[in-house]
Design a protein around this motif. Structure first.
Motif, PDB file in Angstrom:
ATOM      1  N   PHE A 135       0.824  -1.210   0.000  1.00 28.54           N
ATOM      2  CA  PHE A 135       0.000   0.000   0.000  1.00 28.54           C
ATOM      3  C   PHE A 135       0.865   1.270   0.000  1.00 28.54           C
ATOM      4  CE2 PHE A 135      -3.604  -2.644   1.393  1.00 28.54           C
ATOM      5  CZ  PHE A 135      -4.551  -2.159   0.497  1.00 28.54           C
ATOM      6  N   ILE A 136       1.932   1.268   0.777  1.00 31.77           N
ATOM      7  CA  ILE A 136       2.817   2.434   0.822  1.00 31.77           C
ATOM      8  C   ILE A 136       3.501   2.633  -0.527  1.00 31.77           C
ATOM      9  CG2 ILE A 136       4.957   3.311   1.852  1.00 31.77           C
ATOM     10  CD1 ILE A 136       4.010   2.000   4.496  1.00 31.77           C
ATOM     11  N   PHE A 137       3.916   1.546  -1.160  1.00 31.41           N
ATOM     12  CA  PHE A 137       4.541   1.621  -2.481  1.00 31.41           C
ATOM     13  C   PHE A 137       3.584   2.229  -3.500  1.00 31.41           C
ATOM     14  CE2 PHE A 137       5.238  -0.592  -6.584  1.00 31.41           C
ATOM     15  CZ  PHE A 137       6.461  -0.039  -6.908  1.00 31.41           C
ATOM     16  N   LEU A 138       2.343   1.761  -3.506  1.00 33.42           N
ATOM     17  CA  LEU A 138       1.365   2.288  -4.460  1.00 33.42           C
ATOM     18  C   LEU A 138       1.049   3.750  -4.162  1.00 33.42           C
ATOM     19  CD1 LEU A 138      -0.489   1.510  -6.854  1.00 33.42           C
ATOM     20  CD2 LEU A 138      -2.264   1.155  -5.166  1.00 33.42           C
ATOM     21  N   ALA A 139       0.880   4.090  -2.886  1.00 27.64           N
ATOM     22  CA  ALA A 139       0.570   5.478  -2.522  1.00 27.64           C
ATOM     23  C   ALA A 139       1.726   6.411  -2.860  1.00 27.64           C
ATOM     24  CB  ALA A 139       0.239   5.555  -1.039  1.00 27.64           C
ATOM     25  N   SER A 140       2.941   5.966  -2.622  1.00 29.10           N
ATOM     26  CA  SER A 140       4.085   6.828  -2.919  1.00 29.10           C
ATOM     27  C   SER A 140       4.231   7.060  -4.421  1.00 29.10           C
ATOM     28  CB  SER A 140       5.369   6.244  -2.347  1.00 29.10           C
ATOM     29  OG  SER A 140       5.690   5.033  -3.000  1.00 29.10           O
ATOM     30  N   LEU A 141       3.912   6.061  -5.225  1.00 26.79           N
ATOM     31  CA  LEU A 141       3.973   6.251  -6.675  1.00 26.79           C
ATOM     32  C   LEU A 141       2.858   7.170  -7.167  1.00 26.79           C
ATOM     33  CD1 LEU A 141       4.920   2.711  -7.969  1.00 26.79           C
ATOM     34  CD2 LEU A 141       6.342   4.744  -7.899  1.00 26.79           C
ATOM     35  N   LYS A 142       1.709   7.129  -6.526  1.00 27.29           N
ATOM     36  CA  LYS A 142       0.605   8.013  -6.909  1.00 27.29           C
ATOM     37  C   LYS A 142       0.902   9.460  -6.522  1.00 27.29           C
ATOM     38  CE  LYS A 142      -2.696   5.290  -8.486  1.00 27.29           C
ATOM     39  NZ  LYS A 142      -3.399   5.458  -9.719  1.00 27.29           N
ATOM     40  N   ILE A 143       1.506   9.639  -5.354  1.00 27.35           N
ATOM     41  CA  ILE A 143       1.752  10.989  -4.839  1.00 27.35           C
ATOM     42  C   ILE A 143       2.946  11.641  -5.526  1.00 27.35           C
ATOM     43  CG2 ILE A 143       2.456  12.272  -2.793  1.00 27.35           C
ATOM     44  CD1 ILE A 143       0.807  10.286  -1.148  1.00 27.35           C
ATOM     45  N   SER A 144       3.978  10.856  -5.795  1.00 27.22           N
ATOM     46  CA  SER A 144       5.202  11.444  -6.351  1.00 27.22           C
ATOM     47  C   SER A 144       4.956  11.978  -7.756  1.00 27.22           C
ATOM     48  CB  SER A 144       6.328  10.418  -6.373  1.00 27.22           C
ATOM     49  OG  SER A 144       6.062   9.448  -7.354  1.00 27.22           O
ATOM     50  N   ALA A 145       5.647  13.039  -8.068  1.00 29.79           N
ATOM     51  CA  ALA A 145       5.501  13.675  -9.381  1.00 29.79           C
ATOM     52  C   ALA A 145       6.578  13.199 -10.347  1.00 29.79           C
ATOM     53  CB  ALA A 145       5.571  15.187  -9.224  1.00 29.79           C
ATOM     54  N   LEU A 146       7.302  12.150  -9.982  1.00 28.43           N
ATOM     55  CA  LEU A 146       8.369  11.646 -10.840  1.00 28.43           C
ATOM     56  C   LEU A 146       7.787  10.871 -12.017  1.00 28.43           C
ATOM     57  CD1 LEU A 146      10.759  10.258  -8.090  1.00 28.43           C
ATOM     58  CD2 LEU A 146      10.979  12.409  -9.323  1.00 28.43           C
ATOM     59  N   GLU A 147       8.416  11.007 -13.118  1.00 23.83           N
ATOM     60  CA  GLU A 147       8.025  10.233 -14.299  1.00 23.83           C
ATOM     61  C   GLU A 147       8.768   8.904 -14.255  1.00 23.83           C
ATOM     62  OE1 GLU A 147       5.895  10.642 -16.844  1.00 23.83           O
ATOM     63  OE2 GLU A 147       5.119  12.370 -15.743  1.00 23.83           O
ATOM     64  N   ILE A 148       8.037   7.855 -13.987  1.00 22.20           N
ATOM     65  CA  ILE A 148       8.639   6.532 -13.891  1.00 22.20           C
ATOM     66  C   ILE A 148       8.278   5.763 -15.157  1.00 22.20           C
ATOM     67  CG2 ILE A 148       8.723   4.405 -12.573  1.00 22.20           C
ATOM     68  CD1 ILE A 148       7.941   6.059 -10.125  1.00 22.20           C
ATOM     69  N   PRO A 149       9.261   5.217 -15.845  1.00 21.23           N
ATOM     70  CA  PRO A 149       8.965   4.528 -17.107  1.00 21.23           C
ATOM     71  C   PRO A 149       8.445   3.107 -16.916  1.00 21.23           C
ATOM     72  CG  PRO A 149      11.302   4.502 -16.714  1.00 21.23           C
ATOM     73  CD  PRO A 149      10.680   5.298 -15.598  1.00 21.23           C
ATOM     74  N   ILE A 150       7.536   2.918 -15.985  1.00 22.32           N
ATOM     75  CA  ILE A 150       6.938   1.609 -15.736  1.00 22.32           C
ATOM     76  C   ILE A 150       5.465   1.697 -16.095  1.00 22.32           C
ATOM     77  CG2 ILE A 150       6.449  -0.149 -13.996  1.00 22.32           C
ATOM     78  CD1 ILE A 150       8.830   0.860 -12.420  1.00 22.32           C
ATOM     79  N   LYS A 151       4.974   0.669 -16.739  1.00 18.14           N
ATOM     80  CA  LYS A 151       3.575   0.658 -17.136  1.00 18.14           C
ATOM     81  C   LYS A 151       2.675   0.537 -15.914  1.00 18.14           C
ATOM     82  CE  LYS A 151       4.432  -1.477 -21.590  1.00 18.14           C
ATOM     83  NZ  LYS A 151       4.161  -2.635 -22.437  1.00 18.14           N
ATOM     84  N   VAL A 152       1.469   1.061 -16.028  1.00 16.74           N
ATOM     85  CA  VAL A 152       0.507   1.024 -14.930  1.00 16.74           C
ATOM     86  C   VAL A 152       0.101  -0.416 -14.633  1.00 16.74           C
ATOM     87  CG1 VAL A 152      -1.791   1.766 -14.210  1.00 16.74           C
ATOM     88  CG2 VAL A 152      -0.314   3.333 -15.467  1.00 16.74           C
ATOM     89  N   GLU A 153      -0.025  -1.235 -15.661  1.00 19.19           N
ATOM     90  CA  GLU A 153      -0.404  -2.633 -15.457  1.00 19.19           C
ATOM     91  C   GLU A 153       0.659  -3.387 -14.654  1.00 19.19           C
ATOM     92  OE1 GLU A 153      -3.255  -4.205 -16.088  1.00 19.19           O
ATOM     93  OE2 GLU A 153      -4.009  -2.235 -16.684  1.00 19.19           O
ATOM     94  N   THR A 154       1.913  -3.059 -14.876  1.00 19.01           N
ATOM     95  CA  THR A 154       2.984  -3.694 -14.112  1.00 19.01           C
ATOM     96  C   THR A 154       2.897  -3.308 -12.642  1.00 19.01           C
ATOM     97  OG1 THR A 154       4.388  -3.573 -16.068  1.00 19.01           O
ATOM     98  CG2 THR A 154       5.483  -4.003 -13.980  1.00 19.01           C
ATOM     99  N   LEU A 155       2.603  -2.045 -12.372  1.00 16.70           N
ATOM    100  CA  LEU A 155       2.456  -1.602 -10.986  1.00 16.70           C
ATOM    101  C   LEU A 155       1.267  -2.270 -10.318  1.00 16.70           C
ATOM    102  CD1 LEU A 155       3.221   2.196 -11.362  1.00 16.70           C
ATOM    103  CD2 LEU A 155       4.711   0.395 -10.492  1.00 16.70           C
ATOM    104  N   LYS A 156       0.151  -2.401 -11.044  1.00 13.40           N
ATOM    105  CA  LYS A 156      -1.015  -3.094 -10.486  1.00 13.40           C
ATOM    106  C   LYS A 156      -0.683  -4.544 -10.168  1.00 13.40           C
ATOM    107  CE  LYS A 156      -4.910  -0.708 -12.629  1.00 13.40           C
ATOM    108  NZ  LYS A 156      -6.015  -0.884 -13.580  1.00 13.40           N
ATOM    109  N   THR A 157       0.045  -5.186 -11.061  1.00 11.64           N
ATOM    110  CA  THR A 157       0.412  -6.588 -10.845  1.00 11.64           C
ATOM    111  C   THR A 157       1.295  -6.740  -9.617  1.00 11.64           C
ATOM    112  OG1 THR A 157       0.292  -6.994 -13.223  1.00 11.64           O
ATOM    113  CG2 THR A 157       1.508  -8.589 -11.914  1.00 11.64           C
ATOM    114  N   VAL A 158       2.287  -5.863  -9.466  1.00 10.71           N
ATOM    115  CA  VAL A 158       3.172  -5.918  -8.293  1.00 10.71           C
ATOM    116  C   VAL A 158       2.368  -5.667  -7.020  1.00 10.71           C
ATOM    117  CG1 VAL A 158       5.101  -4.749  -7.142  1.00 10.71           C
ATOM    118  CG2 VAL A 158       5.244  -5.326  -9.566  1.00 10.71           C
ATOM    119  N   PHE A 159       1.444  -4.715  -7.061  1.00 10.67           N
ATOM    120  CA  PHE A 159       0.624  -4.386  -5.899  1.00 10.67           C
ATOM    121  C   PHE A 159      -0.260  -5.565  -5.497  1.00 10.67           C
ATOM    122  CE2 PHE A 159      -3.464  -2.574  -4.386  1.00 10.67           C
ATOM    123  CZ  PHE A 159      -3.011  -2.095  -3.171  1.00 10.67           C
ATOM    124  N   ILE A 160      -0.982  -6.135  -6.453  1.00  6.70           N
ATOM    125  CA  ILE A 160      -1.876  -7.267  -6.162  1.00  6.70           C
ATOM    126  C   ILE A 160      -1.075  -8.478  -5.714  1.00  6.70           C
ATOM    127  CG2 ILE A 160      -3.523  -8.890  -7.192  1.00  6.70           C
ATOM    128  CD1 ILE A 160      -4.759  -6.224  -6.691  1.00  6.70           C
TER     129      ILE A 160
END
Length: 128
Positions: free
Chosen positions: A9-34
């Motif tokens: 949850f902290i990983f997902l929240a920090s990625l949502k809050i941060s303004a950094l451009e991360i070259p990772i697809k959203v689907e990959t982040l969802k998969t890691v989170f789930i």
């Protein structure tokens, strides 16, 4: 288990809050989170109690049966909702579709049923 869920949850929240451009697809982040949540819930479900005896083994077996029946009814309900959605809307209603969601719900049901059964709130009438 809880630590891994909190880290997810902290990983997902920090990625949502941060303004950094991360070259990772959203689907990959969802998969890691789930996957983090599923692994954390699996650790919680498979952990042993401080006192393991025949009573807790019997409770775990009964809870597995309850969880299995709940998941079967959930899958039937989901198929029925998808059929109705396809008939009337022309597209499937895929809110809870996919194997990961079924596993996630199965682990959540197991943990809830087990905690209720340990407190004597699930199986009434007979001695556990």
């Amino acid at each position: 288990g809880l630590t891994l869920i909190a880290i997810s949850f902290i990983f997902l929240a920090s990625l949502k809050i941060s303004a950094l451009e991360i070259p990772i697809k959203v689907e990959t982040l969802k998969t890691v989170f789930i996957d983090g949540i599923i692994i954390g819930l699996s650790l919680i479900a498979l952990s042993s109690d401080k006192i393991e005896d025949e009573r807790t083994t019997l409770i775990k077996l009964k809870v597995c049966a309850y969880t299995s029946f709940s998941i079967v009814f959930f899958v039937i309900f989901q198929d029925l909702i998808n059929y109705i959605s396809l008939s009337f809307l022309g597209k499937p209603f895929d809110l809870f579709s996919g194997g990961k969601m079924v596993i996630l719900l199965m682990l959540i049901y197991y943990i809830i049923f087990y905690e209720l059964a340990k407190r004597g709130m699930l199986f009434k009438g007979k001695e556990n």
